[in-house]
Design an enzyme around this catalytic site. Structure first.
Site, PDB file in Angstrom:
ATOM      1  N   HIS A 175      30.972  12.919 -18.729  1.00  0.00           N
ATOM      2  CA  HIS A 175      30.856  13.384 -17.337  1.00  0.00           C
ATOM      3  C   HIS A 175      32.024  14.297 -16.969  1.00  0.00           C
ATOM      4  O   HIS A 175      32.435  14.352 -15.811  1.00  0.00           O
ATOM      5  CB  HIS A 175      30.722  12.197 -16.370  1.00  0.00           C
ATOM      6  CG  HIS A 175      29.375  11.532 -16.482  1.00  0.00           C
ATOM      7  ND1 HIS A 175      28.253  12.029 -15.861  1.00  0.00           N
ATOM      8  CD2 HIS A 175      28.977  10.446 -17.183  1.00  0.00           C
ATOM      9  CE1 HIS A 175      27.213  11.246 -16.158  1.00  0.00           C
ATOM     10  NE2 HIS A 175      27.631  10.302 -16.961  1.00  0.00           N
ATOM     11  N   THR A 176      32.546  14.980 -17.951  1.00  0.00           N
ATOM     12  CA  THR A 176      33.585  15.987 -17.710  1.00  0.00           C
ATOM     13  C   THR A 176      33.017  17.395 -17.790  1.00  0.00           C
ATOM     14  O   THR A 176      33.611  18.322 -17.238  1.00  0.00           O
ATOM     15  CB  THR A 176      34.725  15.858 -18.740  1.00  0.00           C
ATOM     16  OG1 THR A 176      34.135  15.754 -20.039  1.00  0.00           O
ATOM     17  CG2 THR A 176      35.574  14.622 -18.487  1.00  0.00           C
ATOM     18  N   ALA A 199      17.254   7.449 -27.248  1.00  0.00           N
ATOM     19  CA  ALA A 199      18.565   6.861 -27.549  1.00  0.00           C
ATOM     20  C   ALA A 199      19.700   7.612 -26.871  1.00  0.00           C
ATOM     21  O   ALA A 199      20.868   7.271 -27.048  1.00  0.00           O
ATOM     22  CB  ALA A 199      18.783   6.828 -29.059  1.00  0.00           C
ATOM     23  N   GLY A 200      19.368   8.665 -26.091  1.00  0.00           N
ATOM     24  CA  GLY A 200      20.417   9.446 -25.439  1.00  0.00           C
ATOM     25  C   GLY A 200      21.149  10.336 -26.426  1.00  0.00           C
ATOM     26  O   GLY A 200      22.337  10.619 -26.254  1.00  0.00           O
ATOM     27  N   ASP A 218      25.637  19.193 -24.416  1.00  0.00           N
ATOM     28  CA  ASP A 218      24.628  18.851 -25.425  1.00  0.00           C
ATOM     29  C   ASP A 218      24.171  20.093 -26.182  1.00  0.00           C
ATOM     30  O   ASP A 218      24.064  20.096 -27.412  1.00  0.00           O
ATOM     31  CB  ASP A 218      23.414  18.181 -24.763  1.00  0.00           C
ATOM     32  CG  ASP A 218      23.804  16.998 -23.895  1.00  0.00           C
ATOM     33  OD1 ASP A 218      24.939  16.506 -24.035  1.00  0.00           O
ATOM     34  OD2 ASP A 218      22.974  16.586 -23.063  1.00  0.00           O
TER      35      ASP A 218
HETATM   36  C1  GLA Z   1      24.186  14.126 -20.190  1.00  0.00           C
HETATM   37  C2  GLA Z   1      24.240  15.630 -19.868  1.00  0.00           C
HETATM   38  C3  GLA Z   1      25.554  16.247 -20.374  1.00  0.00           C
HETATM   39  C4  GLA Z   1      26.761  15.440 -19.907  1.00  0.00           C
HETATM   40  C5  GLA Z   1      26.556  13.960 -20.188  1.00  0.00           C
HETATM   41  C6  GLA Z   1      27.663  13.113 -19.625  1.00  0.00           C
HETATM   42  O1  GLA Z   1      24.111  13.948 -21.572  1.00  0.00           O
HETATM   43  O2  GLA Z   1      23.149  16.291 -20.461  1.00  0.00           O
HETATM   44  O3  GLA Z   1      25.642  17.591 -19.957  1.00  0.00           O
HETATM   45  O4  GLA Z   1      27.009  15.662 -18.553  1.00  0.00           O
HETATM   46  O5  GLA Z   1      25.332  13.473 -19.674  1.00  0.00           O
HETATM   47  O6  GLA Z   1      28.872  13.374 -20.257  1.00  0.00           O
END
Ligand code: GLA
Length: 373
Positions: free
Chosen positions: A31-32, A116-117, A165
């Protein structure tokens, strides 16, 4: 290659090429990214293969081996539904950026563990962006393509994510993590050879995804933006005196700022430790990151907390939730001889709560997006 066979079966010819883009896991820096801060993700061995050919009639045919077929046209991209919004968004973003992208036939084959993120959607966007860049000779660089893929997700799909990402997928490198400054978009890769220290990076997929995830993500962004405004800075990245900032804030804004500012420092500390070869010491920072995400940023959940605690109890040097939160995965730094004990500890903790068993995946830093054929 399976995606080539599927392309030939569906469209009757061989594709002009095949491109691959990986999913990612974030080592630290959570979350940066949308606060103009620092992140340290790496690309995974799983990803998306896209077989593609140009068409000159403005038609876009999209086929997924996992999710079916979707016909779209360039003048009605917004009609794309479901998974097809991601590739359609890439056509839209490139064209909105002034690039002469025409139609295409595309077949997609993905193996990023679903739910799974681990950024299967970024892998899909980046694979299609790389394919269109080559097919239409756009001459865009890796970061340009990551930016276009992010724009697809922000402005076409409607998910207000940061750049992490897509950048990890586009710029990852084998055996290395990507140290990315999300303001300047300057990046460098950092060697991440944990095996040389008899350590393993383990992904623990909780298998849960709480419904509130998307709404809460947007709310966290809004908290950060209002805090930055109150502090008179362009982004939370610019807060240099944390104590002074905290004394002028209260409530959620105060807690969010505390997380973001300290998380940026943790990213720099991890980069320093990796460069110094003090890999095991990274574990303590993973733990600190998790506590901050749990208590200050409030994006964890019971399944993530239990996995982190049980992993550490089982012998992990450190562990933290990774990605957006509210489900998804944990990343743990585990002495390789303790791997089984850590997995047993997490499985037992889930069993005690009658939760479905989590899935364990080794996280090996792998190459970024590229043309395969
Ligand atoms: C998700 C978002 C990213 C990032 C993360 C938290 O994966 O797609 O851009 O903000 O959350 O770090």
């Amino acid at each position: 290659m399976r995606v080539v066979d599927a392309f030939r079966d569906a469209y009757g010819t061989a594709p002009e090429g095949v491109w691959h883009a990986p999913g990612r896991v974030n080592l630290i820096g959570e979350h940066t990214d949308y606060n103009d801060g620092l992140v340290l993700p790496f690309a995974l061995p799983w990803g998306v293969n896209a077989a593609a050919s140009r068409r000159d009639d403005g038609v876009v045919r999209l086929l997924s081996l996992q999710a079916g077929a979707e016909p779209v046209t360039l003048d009605a991209l917004e009609r794309a539904a479901g998974w097809a919004r991601y590739p359609a968004g890439v056509f839209w973003a490139l064209r909105a950026g002034g690039h002469a992208v025409g139609g295409a036939d595309i077949a997609i084959d993905g193996d990023v563990p679903a739910g799974a993120g681990l950024s299967s959607s970024a892998a899909l966007e980046v694979a299609v962006a790389f394919a269109l860049n080559d097919l239409y000779a756009l001459g865009l660089g890796r970061m340009d393509l990551a930016v276009a893929a992010r724009r697809a997700e922000n402005d076409f799909v409607g998910m207000p994510c940061g750049i992490m990402d897509q950048a990890a997928s586009a710029l990852g490198a084998e055996g290395r993590a990507l140290f990315l400054d999300c303001r300047s978009l300057g990046s460098r890769t950092i060697p991440l050879d944990v095996a040389a220290h008899d350590l393993t990076l383990l992904i623990i997929d909780t298998g849960v995804h709480h419904e509130l995830a998307d709404g809460q993500y947007a709310r966290r962004r809004a908290d950060c933006e209002s805090a930055a405004k109150r502090l008179g800075v362009a982004a939370l990245r610019d807060v240099s005196d944390l104590a002074a900032a905290l004394s002028t804030l209260s409530g959620d804004e105060r807690a969010r700022v505390q997380h973001v500012v300290t998380e940026n420092h943790r990213v720099e500390a991890v980069v320093g430790l990796l460069r110094a070869g003090a890999v095991e010491q990274v574990g303590a920072l993973l733990n600190a990151s998790h506590l901050s995400l749990r208590d200050q940023y409030e994006v964890s959940c019971a399944e993530l907390d239990v996995a982190v605690e049980a992993a550490v109890r089982g012998g992990a040097r450190g562990a933290r939730m990774t990605g957006g939160g509210f489900g998804g995965s944990v990343i743990a730094l585990v002495p390789t001889p303790r791997l089984q004990a850590v997995q047993d500890s997490v499985t037992a903790a889930y069993g005690e709560r009658d939760w479905a068993a989590p899935r364990f995946l080794p996280a090996v830093p792998s190459a970024g997006a590229r043309r395969l054929i």
